[in-house]
Design a protein around this motif. Structure first.
Motif, mmCIF file in Angstrom:
data_model
loop_
_atom_site.group_PDB
_atom_site.id
_atom_site.type_symbol
_atom_site.label_atom_id
_atom_site.label_comp_id
_atom_site.label_asym_id
_atom_site.label_seq_id
_atom_site.Cartn_x
_atom_site.Cartn_y
_atom_site.Cartn_z
ATOM 1 N N GLN A 86 -64.730 -30.927 2.412
ATOM 2 C CA GLN A 86 -64.147 -31.292 3.710
ATOM 3 C C GLN A 86 -63.563 -30.078 4.419
ATOM 4 O OE1 GLN A 86 -65.103 -34.270 4.527
ATOM 5 N NE2 GLN A 86 -65.823 -34.397 2.419
ATOM 6 N N ASN A 87 -64.432 -29.194 4.870
ATOM 7 C CA ASN A 87 -64.021 -28.034 5.651
ATOM 8 C C ASN A 87 -64.703 -28.086 7.010
ATOM 9 O OD1 ASN A 87 -62.406 -26.755 3.620
ATOM 10 N ND2 ASN A 87 -64.298 -26.164 2.577
ATOM 11 N N PHE A 88 -63.930 -27.936 8.076
ATOM 12 C CA PHE A 88 -64.456 -28.006 9.433
ATOM 13 C C PHE A 88 -64.590 -26.587 9.970
ATOM 14 C CE2 PHE A 88 -62.422 -31.976 8.510
ATOM 15 C CZ PHE A 88 -63.252 -32.926 9.087
ATOM 16 N N LYS A 89 -65.782 -26.025 9.819
ATOM 17 C CA LYS A 89 -65.997 -24.633 10.188
ATOM 18 C C LYS A 89 -65.963 -24.460 11.705
ATOM 19 C CE LYS A 89 -68.802 -23.662 6.087
ATOM 20 N NZ LYS A 89 -70.125 -23.224 5.582
ATOM 21 N N GLY A 90 -65.239 -23.443 12.149
ATOM 22 C CA GLY A 90 -65.221 -23.087 13.557
ATOM 23 C C GLY A 90 -64.361 -23.961 14.440
ATOM 24 N N ASP A 92 -60.989 -24.543 13.791
ATOM 25 C CA ASP A 92 -59.583 -24.180 13.610
ATOM 26 C C ASP A 92 -58.769 -25.323 13.024
ATOM 27 O OD1 ASP A 92 -57.502 -22.350 13.684
ATOM 28 O OD2 ASP A 92 -56.789 -23.039 15.633
ATOM 29 N N ASN A 95 -57.477 -26.584 5.880
ATOM 30 C CA ASN A 95 -58.060 -27.254 4.712
ATOM 31 C C ASN A 95 -57.462 -28.638 4.555
ATOM 32 O OD1 ASN A 95 -57.882 -27.936 1.615
ATOM 33 N ND2 ASN A 95 -59.593 -26.522 1.862
#
Length: 363
Positions: A86-90, A92, A95
């Motif tokens: 569950q990481n939302f890249k780009g 901001d 975690n």
């Protein structure tokens, strides 16, 4: 706020044949998005929604973990893996373990170990649920898994929700006679607090807290081999965002005769778009598309200063009513409503005619 999580669609032979010939639009839509990201269709996994609520990060995960008594290690592995992914890249977004609240629920498929079928059913019949808690796989895992231990759960004061004969309240009477279990669970985790001075911590009121008001199953529903489970919570918070991005005000007395003036102010960090719009709604709206009138702010602006903006909206086609109205500002960039006015009334035409006639008589 209502959050509904579902697991498993109908996998009968007719359904499988239909899926082979005609893919449902829901699956097709998701695979158009997910296929380029190297995802393929599977029958287990998790769905994650993240929202920012008054400055706090709230995550909601609905999952379906691997079944069967012997796959407990696999369930725990999937639990950890879903969290790690569950990481939302780009975007901001921090975690997920740094989010203020994680609500995690679904068919987790944890079973009751050691006890035989007859013992489990007798304990359920006599409502001796505490005899079964110590052998519940999720409860046991929480004692030794450091990450799972951080998740809380209300007491299991309802019968195991799996497995029932469909259209009945009878536990499995098929040849398999699967042992009942609490497979359907609702967990939550509040963000870890720094180890501050305990004296100072006692003086400060909590800014964010969650308390569970109910945790129950619903035996009256029988279309599935599971009984649905619901949890009700009170979420109390002190907003970190004290000023709304947009403040809306209807100027003057609104009537159905003319275009009416709307004033709105923007915070310094709000990024507006020519495609932003303001909608007029009746109080009690259910959907963003329930407007009775709207205007594009970019096309209808009549005044603009450093912060203050004004636009006109035409309301002459609105049917007369005694209901109250409110204004909503929709941000095209954020894809959400970012400002709502206080409720107000629009005066009917008949009222204004009578009032004008009264003024003429006085003059």
């Amino acid at each position: 706020m209502y959050v509904i999580g579902l697991q498993e669609k109908n996998c009968g032979i007719i359904s499988l044949l239909n899926d082979t010939a005609f893919e449902d639009t829901w699956s097709s839509f998701f695979m158009d998005v997910l296929s380029p990201l190297s995802f393929i269709k599977g029958n287990k996994g998790g769905v994650h929604i993240c929202m920012k609520l008054y400055g706090y990060y709230v995550s909601i995960i609905n999952c379906h973990l691997p079944p069967h008594m012997t796959n407990n290690d696999q369930r725990l592995e999937h639990f950890d893996r879903i969290l790690e992914m569950q990481n939302f890249k780009g975007l901001d977004i921090p975690n997920i373990l740094d989010h203020d609240l994680i609500l995690w629920f679904g068919d987790m498929n944890f079973r009751i170990e050691d006890f035989g079928l007859h013992f489990v059913r007798e304990a359920i019949k006599n409502q001796c649920y505490s005899d079964l808690w110590e052998k519940d796989q999720l409860s046991m895992a929480k004692k030794c898994d450091p990450l799972l231990r951080e998740f809380q759960e209300g007491p299991l004061l309802f019968p195991p929700t799996y497995k029932f004969d469909k259209n009945s309240n009878n536990y499995d009477t098929s040849e398999k006679k699967r042992k009942p279990a609490w497979t359907d669970r609702i967990l939550w985790r509040l963000k870890r607090k720094p180890k501050d001075d305990p004296h100072i911590s006692r003086l400060l009121a909590p800014h964010f807290s969650l308390s569970q008001k109910s945790y129950i199953s619903h035996m009256m529903y029988s279309i599935s081999d599971h009984k649905p489970v619901t949890g009700t919570f009170d979420l109390e918070l002190k907003p970190l965002v004290s000023v709304p991005l947009i403040t809306l005000t209807p100027e003057g007395l609104w009537t159905l005769e003319n275009d009416m003036l709307i004033s709105y102010t923007l915070t310094s960090d709000f990024l507006s778009s020519p495609w932003d719009w303001i909608g007029l709604y009746k109080v009690g709206l259910r959907d963003i598309n329930d407007y009775v009138s709207y205007i594009w702010v970019g096309d209808n602006q009549v005044f603009c200063s450093d912060r203050l903006n004004q636009v006109y909206i035409n309301i002459s086609d609105i049917t007369e009513t005694e209901e109250q109205f409110l204004l909503c500002y929709y941000s095209n960039i954020l894809r959400s409503v970012v400002g709502i006015s206080k409720p107000f009334q629009i005066q009917p035409r008949a009222f204004m005619v009578a009032d004008t006639f009264k003024d003429q008589l006085q003059n």
